[in-house]
Design a protein around this motif. Structure first.
Motif, PDB file in Angstrom:
ATOM      1  N   ASP A 200       3.043 -18.195 -68.779  1.00 31.62           N
ATOM      2  CA  ASP A 200       2.547 -18.736 -67.570  1.00 31.62           C
ATOM      3  C   ASP A 200       2.880 -17.774 -66.316  1.00 31.62           C
ATOM      4  OD1 ASP A 200       1.763 -20.976 -69.077  1.00 31.62           O
ATOM      5  OD2 ASP A 200       3.048 -22.305 -67.883  1.00 31.62           O
ATOM      6  N   TRP A 201       4.426 -17.353 -66.579  1.00 32.20           N
ATOM      7  CA  TRP A 201       4.606 -16.493 -65.468  1.00 32.20           C
ATOM      8  C   TRP A 201       3.902 -15.050 -65.426  1.00 32.20           C
ATOM      9  CZ3 TRP A 201       8.690 -17.177 -61.680  1.00 32.20           C
ATOM     10  CH2 TRP A 201       8.924 -16.064 -61.066  1.00 32.20           C
ATOM     11  N   THR A 202       3.917 -14.485 -66.588  1.00 35.54           N
ATOM     12  CA  THR A 202       3.175 -13.298 -66.740  1.00 35.54           C
ATOM     13  C   THR A 202       1.826 -13.421 -66.215  1.00 35.54           C
ATOM     14  OG1 THR A 202       4.663 -12.502 -68.627  1.00 35.54           O
ATOM     15  CG2 THR A 202       2.724 -11.443 -68.117  1.00 35.54           C
ATOM     16  N   THR A 203       1.026 -14.323 -66.789  1.00 33.96           N
ATOM     17  CA  THR A 203      -0.393 -14.558 -66.478  1.00 33.96           C
ATOM     18  C   THR A 203      -0.534 -14.831 -64.937  1.00 33.96           C
ATOM     19  OG1 THR A 203      -0.805 -15.683 -68.640  1.00 33.96           O
ATOM     20  CG2 THR A 203      -2.468 -15.943 -66.988  1.00 33.96           C
ATOM     21  N   THR A 204       0.236 -15.660 -64.254  1.00 38.03           N
ATOM     22  CA  THR A 204       0.190 -15.736 -62.705  1.00 38.03           C
ATOM     23  C   THR A 204       0.431 -14.283 -61.880  1.00 38.03           C
ATOM     24  OG1 THR A 204       0.931 -18.149 -63.169  1.00 38.03           O
ATOM     25  CG2 THR A 204       1.018 -16.945 -60.875  1.00 38.03           C
ATOM     26  N   LYS A 205       1.445 -13.710 -62.497  1.00 36.32           N
ATOM     27  CA  LYS A 205       1.558 -12.283 -61.737  1.00 36.32           C
ATOM     28  C   LYS A 205       0.526 -11.395 -62.045  1.00 36.32           C
ATOM     29  CE  LYS A 205       5.929 -12.077 -60.201  1.00 36.32           C
ATOM     30  NZ  LYS A 205       7.068 -11.153 -59.678  1.00 36.32           N
ATOM     31  N   LEU A 206      -0.056 -11.112 -63.048  1.00 37.89           N
ATOM     32  CA  LEU A 206      -0.998 -10.440 -63.240  1.00 37.89           C
ATOM     33  C   LEU A 206      -2.519 -11.016 -62.704  1.00 37.89           C
ATOM     34  CD1 LEU A 206      -0.626  -9.457 -67.028  1.00 37.89           C
ATOM     35  CD2 LEU A 206      -0.372  -7.999 -65.250  1.00 37.89           C
ATOM     36  N   ARG A 207      -2.611 -12.262 -62.480  1.00 38.03           N
ATOM     37  CA  ARG A 207      -3.758 -12.668 -62.050  1.00 38.03           C
ATOM     38  C   ARG A 207      -4.035 -12.379 -60.461  1.00 38.03           C
ATOM     39  NH1 ARG A 207      -7.618 -16.788 -61.517  1.00 38.03           N
ATOM     40  NH2 ARG A 207      -7.480 -18.174 -59.862  1.00 38.03           N
ATOM     41  N   TRP A 208      -2.795 -12.453 -59.834  1.00 37.92           N
ATOM     42  CA  TRP A 208      -2.608 -12.215 -58.531  1.00 37.92           C
ATOM     43  C   TRP A 208      -2.136 -10.791 -58.140  1.00 37.92           C
ATOM     44  CZ3 TRP A 208      -4.886 -15.425 -54.851  1.00 37.92           C
ATOM     45  CH2 TRP A 208      -5.169 -16.852 -55.521  1.00 37.92           C
ATOM     46  N   GLY A 209      -2.071  -9.986 -59.094  1.00 41.17           N
ATOM     47  CA  GLY A 209      -1.746  -8.535 -58.738  1.00 41.17           C
ATOM     48  C   GLY A 209      -0.142  -8.380 -58.306  1.00 41.17           C
ATOM     49  N   LEU A 210       0.661  -9.550 -58.429  1.00 46.26           N
ATOM     50  CA  LEU A 210       1.976  -9.343 -57.887  1.00 46.26           C
ATOM     51  C   LEU A 210       2.831  -8.384 -59.039  1.00 46.26           C
ATOM     52  CD1 LEU A 210       2.559 -13.229 -57.347  1.00 46.26           C
ATOM     53  CD2 LEU A 210       2.126 -11.329 -55.568  1.00 46.26           C
ATOM     54  N   THR A 211       3.876  -7.848 -58.229  1.00 44.09           N
ATOM     55  CA  THR A 211       4.775  -6.650 -58.872  1.00 44.09           C
ATOM     56  C   THR A 211       5.950  -7.577 -59.738  1.00 44.09           C
ATOM     57  OG1 THR A 211       6.086  -6.502 -56.739  1.00 44.09           O
ATOM     58  CG2 THR A 211       3.985  -4.919 -57.503  1.00 44.09           C
ATOM     59  N   ALA A 212       6.764  -6.760 -60.536  1.00 45.15           N
ATOM     60  CA  ALA A 212       7.809  -7.196 -61.096  1.00 45.15           C
ATOM     61  C   ALA A 212       9.059  -6.214 -60.723  1.00 45.15           C
ATOM     62  CB  ALA A 212       7.464  -7.393 -62.331  1.00 45.15           C
ATOM     63  N   ASP A 213       9.944  -6.797 -60.345  1.00 41.31           N
ATOM     64  CA  ASP A 213      11.256  -5.940 -60.252  1.00 41.31           C
ATOM     65  C   ASP A 213      11.756  -5.544 -61.588  1.00 41.31           C
ATOM     66  OD1 ASP A 213      13.262  -7.741 -61.057  1.00 41.31           O
ATOM     67  OD2 ASP A 213      13.172  -8.613 -59.066  1.00 41.31           O
ATOM     68  N   ALA A 214      12.662  -4.331 -61.650  1.00 42.70           N
ATOM     69  CA  ALA A 214      13.136  -3.737 -62.927  1.00 42.70           C
ATOM     70  C   ALA A 214      13.716  -4.892 -63.736  1.00 42.70           C
ATOM     71  CB  ALA A 214      13.860  -2.600 -62.832  1.00 42.70           C
ATOM     72  N   ALA A 215      14.795  -5.710 -63.087  1.00 48.34           N
ATOM     73  CA  ALA A 215      15.331  -6.860 -63.927  1.00 48.34           C
ATOM     74  C   ALA A 215      14.748  -7.741 -64.416  1.00 48.34           C
ATOM     75  CB  ALA A 215      16.639  -7.285 -62.939  1.00 48.34           C
ATOM     76  N   GLU A 216      13.752  -8.139 -63.783  1.00 45.65           N
ATOM     77  CA  GLU A 216      12.687  -9.275 -64.095  1.00 45.65           C
ATOM     78  C   GLU A 216      11.977  -8.914 -65.255  1.00 45.65           C
ATOM     79  OE1 GLU A 216       8.473 -11.023 -62.268  1.00 45.65           O
ATOM     80  OE2 GLU A 216      10.026  -9.965 -60.690  1.00 45.65           O
ATOM     81  N   ARG A 217      11.365  -7.413 -65.216  1.00 41.82           N
ATOM     82  CA  ARG A 217      10.620  -7.195 -66.126  1.00 41.82           C
ATOM     83  C   ARG A 217      11.536  -6.752 -67.497  1.00 41.82           C
ATOM     84  NH1 ARG A 217       8.466  -1.996 -68.020  1.00 41.82           N
ATOM     85  NH2 ARG A 217       6.434  -1.792 -68.472  1.00 41.82           N
ATOM     86  N   ASP A 218      12.592  -6.481 -67.327  1.00 41.14           N
ATOM     87  CA  ASP A 218      13.338  -6.312 -68.372  1.00 41.14           C
ATOM     88  C   ASP A 218      13.816  -7.517 -69.300  1.00 41.14           C
ATOM     89  OD1 ASP A 218      13.240  -3.420 -67.927  1.00 41.14           O
ATOM     90  OD2 ASP A 218      15.360  -3.435 -67.013  1.00 41.14           O
ATOM     91  N   ALA A 219      13.892  -8.511 -68.372  1.00 44.41           N
ATOM     92  CA  ALA A 219      14.179  -9.867 -69.082  1.00 44.41           C
ATOM     93  C   ALA A 219      13.050 -10.318 -69.689  1.00 44.41           C
ATOM     94  CB  ALA A 219      14.798 -10.892 -67.912  1.00 44.41           C
ATOM     95  N   LEU A 220      11.929 -10.405 -69.079  1.00 41.26           N
ATOM     96  CA  LEU A 220      10.662 -10.858 -69.701  1.00 41.26           C
ATOM     97  C   LEU A 220      10.374 -10.121 -71.188  1.00 41.26           C
ATOM     98  CD1 LEU A 220       8.461 -10.813 -66.617  1.00 41.26           C
ATOM     99  CD2 LEU A 220       8.857 -12.667 -68.021  1.00 41.26           C
ATOM    100  N   ILE A 221      10.847  -8.743 -71.077  1.00 37.91           N
ATOM    101  CA  ILE A 221      10.401  -7.956 -72.434  1.00 37.91           C
ATOM    102  C   ILE A 221      11.356  -8.563 -73.359  1.00 37.91           C
ATOM    103  CG2 ILE A 221      10.592  -5.616 -73.477  1.00 37.91           C
ATOM    104  CD1 ILE A 221       9.522  -4.652 -70.783  1.00 37.91           C
ATOM    105  N   GLN A 222      12.592  -8.713 -72.887  1.00 38.66           N
ATOM    106  CA  GLN A 222      13.704  -9.285 -73.800  1.00 38.66           C
ATOM    107  C   GLN A 222      13.433 -10.473 -74.327  1.00 38.66           C
ATOM    108  OE1 GLN A 222      16.008  -7.257 -75.007  1.00 38.66           O
ATOM    109  NE2 GLN A 222      16.788  -8.800 -76.293  1.00 38.66           N
TER     110      GLN A 222
END
Length: 238
Positions: A200-222
């Motif tokens: 849900d989080w990833t879809t919403t960010k991509l849908r609206w073209g929102l960025t992710a900070d490095a810590a957020e992106r790393d946490a998502l990947i993990q």
């Protein structure tokens, strides 16, 4: 502003409806099956679907804006997708996500019914005990690109009923525990919610073209390593 095309399942529901904010919740180990839009994501053959990990890597990485946040820049709740039903966005979402349909009274007052809060696996039997959560909180969206949007686009974001991932009805206590935090800082308490939440989080960010900070992106990947079968399909925002 012109109203976007309705998300098909929600549009069908709202057309069938003729014609909210906190109450009683019951934690249970035998929760009713949540509505289809909130079940755990799995393999999909739909066009455009891709693995969760690949979708996360498609997020643009950028530092978050740390200046002043203006919540009033996001107009909500507006009249929803059906301006003639007497309900606002919040109420339309509650009607759409009900496991057991509530009775709709004057002024779109909802009574009875039940909802499944997937963040914590709670069954809620009073619409007043629910918050409608912006999957990516308004302040997080502001810091990730929305501050440069037009007021009309921010209003569309804050009232996004045209995709099933943007808004979700959950217990007030979990929504307020989450606050403005991203997945590097907060995850739903129910283990069963993890993969759905990441999608849900990833879809919403991509849908609206929102960025992710490095810590957020790393946490998502993990965290996505625990969801090998999860997939993401993005419907770009209008």
């Amino acid at each position: 502003m012109p109203r976007p095309v309705l998300f098909p399942a929600l549009a069908a529901f709202l057309l069938a409806v003729t014609g909210c904010t906190s109450a009683t919740e019951t934690d249970t180990t035998t929760d009713p099956k949540p509505v289809a839009a909130r079940t755990a994501p799995g393999p999909s053959s739909a066009s455009g679907a891709r693995p969760l990990g690949a979708a996360i890597r498609d997020l643009e990485t950028a530092p978050e804006y740390t200046g002043t946040y203006d919540r009033d820049a996001f107009k909500h709740w507006n009249r929803g997708l059906n301006p003639d039903d007497g309900c606002d966005t919040r109420e339309e979402l509650l009607l759409a996500e009900a496991v057991k349909a509530p009775t709709k009274g004057a002024g779109c007052k909802l009574s009875g019914g039940s909802w499944f809060s997937y963040y914590d696996g709670a069954t809620v039997t009073d619409a007043g005990a629910l918050d409608v959560d912006h999957m990516v909180p308004l302040e997080e969206a502001w810091s990730s690109g929305a501050r440069s949007w037009t007021p009309e686009r921010r209003e569309a974001y804050a009232n996004d009923l045209t995709a099933e991932r943007s808004l979700v009805a959950v217990t007030a206590k979990t929504n307020r525990s989450k606050g403005k935090r991203d997945p590097a800082e907060w995850l739903p308490p129910a283990d069963s919610a993890l993969c759905t939440y990441l999608v849900d989080w990833t879809t919403t960010k991509l849908r609206w073209g929102l960025t992710a900070d490095a810590a957020e992106r790393d946490a998502l990947i993990q965290h996505a390593k625990r969801c090998p079968d999860a997939t993401v399909e993005v419907q770009p925002a209008p």
